[in-house]
Motif scaffolding. Structure first.
Motif, PDB file in Angstrom:
ATOM      1  N   GLN A 311      13.708  -0.305   6.893  1.00 51.45           N
ATOM      2  CA  GLN A 311      13.857   0.911   6.096  1.00 51.45           C
ATOM      3  C   GLN A 311      13.091   0.809   4.779  1.00 51.45           C
ATOM      4  N   ILE A 312      13.076  -0.373   4.160  1.00 48.96           N
ATOM      5  CA  ILE A 312      12.306  -0.563   2.930  1.00 48.96           C
ATOM      6  C   ILE A 312      10.818  -0.326   3.186  1.00 48.96           C
ATOM      7  N   LEU A 313      10.283  -0.923   4.244  1.00 51.61           N
ATOM      8  CA  LEU A 313       8.867  -0.746   4.575  1.00 51.61           C
ATOM      9  C   LEU A 313       8.547   0.713   4.883  1.00 51.61           C
ATOM     10  N   GLN A 314       9.448   1.367   5.626  1.00 52.79           N
ATOM     11  CA  GLN A 314       9.226   2.772   5.982  1.00 52.79           C
ATOM     12  C   GLN A 314       9.163   3.666   4.752  1.00 52.79           C
ATOM     13  N   LEU A 315      10.123   3.533   3.849  1.00 51.25           N
ATOM     14  CA  LEU A 315      10.157   4.383   2.663  1.00 51.25           C
ATOM     15  C   LEU A 315       8.982   4.087   1.726  1.00 51.25           C
ATOM     16  N   ALA A 316       8.617   2.818   1.603  1.00 54.69           N
ATOM     17  CA  ALA A 316       7.470   2.483   0.764  1.00 54.69           C
ATOM     18  C   ALA A 316       6.198   3.094   1.326  1.00 54.69           C
ATOM     19  N   TRP A 317       6.052   3.081   2.641  1.00 52.37           N
ATOM     20  CA  TRP A 317       4.868   3.674   3.270  1.00 52.37           C
ATOM     21  C   TRP A 317       4.862   5.195   3.096  1.00 52.37           C
ATOM     22  N   TYR A 318       6.024   5.820   3.222  1.00 50.15           N
ATOM     23  CA  TYR A 318       6.111   7.253   2.938  1.00 50.15           C
ATOM     24  C   TYR A 318       5.705   7.550   1.487  1.00 50.15           C
ATOM     25  N   GLY A 319       6.135   6.681   0.564  1.00 50.12           N
ATOM     26  CA  GLY A 319       5.859   6.924  -0.847  1.00 50.12           C
ATOM     27  C   GLY A 319       4.393   6.784  -1.204  1.00 50.12           C
ATOM     28  N   PHE A 320       3.716   5.773  -0.633  1.00 50.48           N
ATOM     29  CA  PHE A 320       2.310   5.534  -0.966  1.00 50.48           C
ATOM     30  C   PHE A 320       1.339   6.189   0.009  1.00 50.48           C
ATOM     31  N   GLY A 321       1.850   6.653   1.144  1.00 48.58           N
ATOM     32  CA  GLY A 321       0.970   7.205   2.164  1.00 48.58           C
ATOM     33  C   GLY A 321       0.333   8.520   1.745  1.00 48.58           C
ATOM     34  N   SER A 322      -0.971   8.653   2.013  1.00 49.42           N
ATOM     35  CA  SER A 322      -1.694   9.871   1.655  1.00 49.42           C
ATOM     36  C   SER A 322      -2.427  10.481   2.842  1.00 49.42           C
ATOM     37  N   GLU A 323      -2.269   9.886   4.028  1.00 49.79           N
ATOM     38  CA  GLU A 323      -2.926  10.385   5.229  1.00 49.79           C
ATOM     39  C   GLU A 323      -1.887  10.626   6.316  1.00 49.79           C
ATOM     40  N   PRO A 324      -2.137  11.605   7.199  1.00 55.56           N
ATOM     41  CA  PRO A 324      -1.161  11.882   8.262  1.00 55.56           C
ATOM     42  C   PRO A 324      -0.863  10.684   9.153  1.00 55.56           C
ATOM     43  N   TRP A 325      -1.886   9.862   9.464  1.00 53.03           N
ATOM     44  CA  TRP A 325      -1.628   8.716  10.339  1.00 53.03           C
ATOM     45  C   TRP A 325      -0.644   7.732   9.706  1.00 53.03           C
ATOM     46  N   MET A 326      -0.625   7.689   8.373  1.00 50.40           N
ATOM     47  CA  MET A 326       0.327   6.813   7.697  1.00 50.40           C
ATOM     48  C   MET A 326       1.764   7.295   7.917  1.00 50.40           C
TER      49      MET A 326
END
Length: 476
Positions: A311-326
């Protein structure tokens, strides 16, 4: 008057069919109840966003946070009470009560949107179906079977959202939202009828204190009695803090993430529906096959820790992600993180006494109810602070709104999700201190039972025997 007539009618039919049902109590009865309830609400995913914006054109998500906040607060206060009462009077009657009042707002969406949102808020008193369902499952399963059973129930929740949002969006676009509301109401009524006719009672008469002839004091059904246990017992405190810190960002994410995908990430309506479907399918696999393997191989506590890590990795990726594939990649991690709640429920069930399953699950569900109230408001407030606008709805042609490119190119496109990752990190640190073999002191009443080591889990505690304080040497 009509509502009173409906309640009296349901009470009459329940009294007729109370002892009946299709076969012996099973996990599949609970699975069908959960699937029908959340499938009905899943159909209303797209129409609810439209009605919400039409009813509250300004500060839409702030109003949504207020509505969900009232509902969550009421759920927080009522979940332990409902769980304790189900320990006394049986599960079936409270399954009927929670499903009926949880689904009661559905027909009002087209009749009166104001009443729709008002009843949603008030329905939080009974919107604790998971609490009763998990207690139902605990009544009919052995300890080693419960993690798999809880995973199956949680996977059913995910399965109900695999197709229902897409079906609701399609029917609303082709035939109008009125048909979607009628269909959702019909499915909710089918769920109620299924409970009345097909679901047998899972709690034997001999397990209920009322059947012993002992008086039932309000202390046994006091919602604050179990809540006070949160601060009195260190193990209960650790579990509740873990649930709160991990579910708070999940509740906020659930309230705003799909609109975030459309408005900020530029997803089309079809892409959002596909995202929900894929996430639901992956969650089913995670909460059944993967959860069962992990529980057997690394144990209950380590499964919780692993789920929190995902869950930590998922939320961090949502927070920093800027592309749809992310977003798609982070969604796979979100599916793996869904093992956390059934693992926690299995831990509570494994350590609570047989007659206190409803109280234990009600306490956990109550904390989640509080998060359902605070999470949406918190996420909306953080979006507002960072000037991420979420108020613009999809246009009438179903086209994706123009998203703000500045947010996509900023360092943190999704600030609330990064906050959520920090919150779950704290939950992970707290969960490290949960004992491997905890014992929960959940009993609020004067009647006491305990599990004997020789397989007699329902024998009475001798009158003079005091309940030993838990973890007296803990320094947590």
């Amino acid at each position: 008057d009509l509502l009173l007539v409906d309640i009296l009618t349901l009470t009459y039919f329940y009294s007729v069919h109370q002892a009946q049902g299709f076969g012996a109590p099973s996990v599949y009865h609970a699975v069908i109840v959960i699937f029908l309830e959340f499938f009905a609400w899943g159909l209303l995913t797209a129409p609810t966003l439209v009605v919400l914006h039409e009813t509250f054109p300004k500060h839409t998500f702030l109003m949504n946070g207020l509505i969900q906040g009232v509902k969550g607060l009421l759920s927080f206060l009522s979940a332990p009470l409902i769980g304790a009462l189900s320990d006394v009077w049986g599960r079936k009657s409270f399954l009927l009560l929670t499903v009926f009042f949880t689904c009661a707002p559905i027909p009002l969406m087209k009749i009166s949107p104001w009443w729709y949102f008002a009843v949603i808020s008030v329905s939080g008193v009974f919107a604790v179906t998971f609490s009763v369902v998990f207690a139902y499952v605990a009544d009919i399963t052995q300890e080693h079977e419960r993690s798999m059973a809880y995973g199956l129930v949680s996977a059913t929740f995910a399965a109900s959202l695999v197709t229902s949002p897409a079906i609701g969006a399609y029917l609303g676009r082709v035939y109008g939202d009125g048909l979607v509301v009628v269909l959702a109401s019909a499915i909710a009524m089918l769920d109620i009828c299924f409970i009345l006719v097909a679901v047998p009672e899972s709690l034997p008469e001999k397990m209920r204190p009322a059947s012993w002839g002992a008086p039932i004091s309000w202390e046994q059904a006091d919602p604050f009695a179990s809540l006070r246990k949160v601060g009195q017992d260190s193990t209960v405190l650790l579990i509740c803090i873990t649930v709160f810190l991990s579910y708070l960002p999940e509740a906020g994410q659930y309230s705003s993430f799909f609109l975030y995908l459309r408005q900020i990430m530029g997803f089309s309506p079809e892409s959002v529906a596909a995202f929900i479907a894929v996430l639901g399918l992956l969650s089913i696999v995670a909460q059944t096959v993967v959860l069962s393997l992990l529980m057997r191989s690394i144990g209950n506590k380590n499964t919780i820790l692993l789920g929190l890590g995902f869950q930590i990795l998922q939320l961090a990726w949502y927070g920093f992600g800027s592309e749809p594939w992310m977003m798609w990649a982070a969604g796979a991690l979100a599916a793996m993180s869904s093992i956390t709640f059934p693992a926690i429920s299995a831990l509570v069930s494994r350590t609570a006494e047989p007659d206190q399953q409803g109280v234990g699950q009600g306490m956990v569900t109550g904390i989640r109810g509080l998060c359902n109230g605070l999470g949406p408001a918190l996420y909306g407030f953080i979006f507002y602070i960072f000037h991420v606008e979420l108020d613009a709805p999809p246009d009438g042609n179903g086209d994706t709104p123009v998203h703000t490119q500045a947010h996509l190119h900023s360092i943190i496109p999704g600030p609330p999700f990064l906050f959520g990752a920090c919150s779950v990190l704290l939950a992970l640190l707290v969960a490290l201190f949960i004992p491997e073999q905890p014992h929960l002191g959940l009993r609020p009443g004067s009647w006491k039972k305990h599990s004997s080591p020789h397989g007699h889990p329902h024998s009475l505690r001798p009158p003079g025997e005091a309940k030993e304080p838990l973890l007296q040497d803990s320094n947590v």
